[in-house]
Design an enzyme around this catalytic site. Structure first.
Site, PDB file in Angstrom:
ATOM      1  N   SER A 106     -32.124 -61.894  -1.406  1.00 35.44           N
ATOM      2  CA  SER A 106     -30.712 -61.508  -1.393  1.00 35.44           C
ATOM      3  C   SER A 106     -29.960 -62.285  -0.303  1.00 35.44           C
ATOM      4  O   SER A 106     -29.900 -63.514  -0.373  1.00 35.44           O
ATOM      5  CB  SER A 106     -30.619 -59.988  -1.226  1.00 35.44           C
ATOM      6  OG  SER A 106     -29.322 -59.539  -1.448  1.00 35.44           O
ATOM      7  N   ASP A 156     -29.001 -57.606 -12.783  1.00 31.89           N
ATOM      8  CA  ASP A 156     -28.577 -57.532 -11.377  1.00 31.89           C
ATOM      9  C   ASP A 156     -27.076 -57.230 -11.335  1.00 31.89           C
ATOM     10  O   ASP A 156     -26.271 -58.026 -11.839  1.00 31.89           O
ATOM     11  CB  ASP A 156     -28.877 -58.889 -10.704  1.00 31.89           C
ATOM     12  CG  ASP A 156     -28.683 -58.834  -9.194  1.00 31.89           C
ATOM     13  OD1 ASP A 156     -27.812 -58.091  -8.729  1.00 31.89           O
ATOM     14  OD2 ASP A 156     -29.408 -59.554  -8.486  1.00 31.89           O
ATOM     15  N   HIS A 187     -31.336 -55.858  -8.935  1.00 36.45           N
ATOM     16  CA  HIS A 187     -31.305 -56.604  -7.672  1.00 36.45           C
ATOM     17  C   HIS A 187     -32.551 -56.343  -6.829  1.00 36.45           C
ATOM     18  O   HIS A 187     -32.928 -57.175  -6.000  1.00 36.45           O
ATOM     19  CB  HIS A 187     -30.039 -56.221  -6.884  1.00 36.45           C
ATOM     20  CG  HIS A 187     -29.690 -57.191  -5.793  1.00 36.45           C
ATOM     21  ND1 HIS A 187     -29.231 -58.466  -6.050  1.00 36.45           N
ATOM     22  CD2 HIS A 187     -29.769 -57.083  -4.445  1.00 36.45           C
ATOM     23  CE1 HIS A 187     -29.030 -59.095  -4.896  1.00 36.45           C
ATOM     24  NE2 HIS A 187     -29.349 -58.278  -3.907  1.00 36.45           N
TER      25      HIS A 187
HETATM   26  C1  MLT Z   1     -24.810 -61.564   0.324  1.00 38.35           C
HETATM   27  O1  MLT Z   1     -23.955 -61.066   0.998  1.00 38.35           O
HETATM   28  O2  MLT Z   1     -25.559 -62.474   0.719  1.00 38.35           O
HETATM   29  C2  MLT Z   1     -24.939 -61.025  -1.049  1.00 38.35           C
HETATM   30  O3  MLT Z   1     -23.843 -60.250  -1.375  1.00 38.35           O
HETATM   31  C3  MLT Z   1     -26.189 -60.258  -1.186  1.00 38.35           C
HETATM   32  C4  MLT Z   1     -26.201 -59.080  -0.283  1.00 38.35           C
HETATM   33  O4  MLT Z   1     -25.704 -58.037  -0.647  1.00 38.35           O
HETATM   34  O5  MLT Z   1     -26.706 -59.187   0.819  1.00 38.35           O
END
Ligand code: MLT
Length: 212
Positions: A106, A156, A187
Site C-alpha cells: 500500500s 480493491d 486492499h
Molecule cells: C497511499 O496513501 O499511499 C494510498 O492511499 C494507500 C494508503 O492508503 O496508504
C-alpha cells in the site's frame, strides 16, 4: 528497533548471504515490525531491512504526505523517496548489504514505486503489493530490466484497475521487467499474495527474471 541512521528501522541479517536483501515498507499506520513475518515467509533466510515511514497522519506512520486517499502531495513524494534512497545507501554500508529488492504494501508499495522511478540505482527490483501511480508525470528513469512484481486486488476499493495498469505501463516504459498479477481480493493482503511473491522471488533468484 534501531534509530541511529536517518530512519527508524529493524535489520535481520538472515543466514543466506547469496539472497538479495529485502527492503520492507509498511502500509499506512504500520511500522518497522509489520512486514518482518511476511519477509521471512517470502525470502526464508534472507536479510531483511524494515523501515518506519517518517510522516505522521493523525499519529499513523506513512512514507509521504497525502491530500486525500489516493491523492498525493507529489513534492513530498519526491522528497521522501530521495530521503529513503539515501537511507538505503547508509544502511547498505552499515550492514554490508547488496542492493535490496523492495517489498512494499500500500503506502509502502507507493514509495517503492516512486523510488524506482526517481532513484533506480537504489533498488535491485521490487514487489509492489496494492500499489498506485505515485507521480502523475513519470520522471525519466532507466530501470535497466529490473524485475518488478505488482500484485493488485480485483475488488480493491482504493485502487481502480486502471491505476495499477497505468503503473505497470509506466514502469515497463522505463525499462523494468514487470509482471502484473490481479488476485480476487480487496486492499488487504491475502495468503495468495505471499504465494505469488514467494514464487516470483524464487524465479528472480534462479535467474528466470532479470536481476541487474
Ligand atoms: C497511499 O496513501 O499511499 C494510498 O492511499 C494507500 C494508503 O492508503 O496508504
Amino acid at each position: 528497533m534501531t534509530n541511529d541512521l536517518s530512519h527508524i528501522h529493524r535489520f535481520a541479517p538472515g543466514n543466506r548471504r547469496e539472497a538479495a536483501p529485502l527492503l520492507l515498507l509498511h502500509g499506512t499506520g504500520g511500522d518497522e515490525n509489520d512486514l518482518l513475518p511476511l519477509g521471512e515467509a517470502i525470502a526464508p533466510g534472507g536479510a531483511l531491512l524494515s523501515v518506519r515511514g517518517k510522516v505522521l497522519e493523525h499519529g499513523m506512520p506513512r512514507f509521504f504526505r497525502r491530500l486525500a486517499e489516493g491523492v498525493f502531495d507529489e513534492d513530498d513524494v519526491i522528497r521522501r523517496a530521495n530521503d529513503l534512497a539515501d537511507f538505503v545507501t547508509e544502511a547498505r554500508q552499515r550492514y554490508d548489504l547488496a542492493e535490496p529488492i523492495a517489498l512494499g504494501y500500500s503506502n509502502g508499495a507507493n514509495i517503492a514505486a516512486a523510488m524506482l522511478l526517481l532513484r533506480p540505482e537504489a533498488l535491485a527490483g521490487a514487489v509492489l503489493l496494492r500499489a498506485m501511480v505515485p507521480l502523475r508525470e513519470a520522471p525519466k528513469a532507466d530501470l535497466f530490466g529490473r524485475p518488478v512484481l505488482i500484485v493488485s486486488g480485483q475488488s480493491d476499493p482504493i485502487i481502480p484497475p486502471s491505476n495499477s495498469a497505468a503503473l505497470a505501463l509506466m514502469l515497463t516504459k522505463a525499462g523494468a521487467a514487470v509482471e502484473h498479477r490481479t488476485l480476487p481480493v480487496g486492499h488487504q493482503l491475502s495468503q495468495a499474495d505471499l504465494t505469488v511473491a514467494k514464487t516470483w522471488l524464487a524465479n528472480v533468484e534462479a535467474g528466470a527474471v532479470a536481476l541487474t
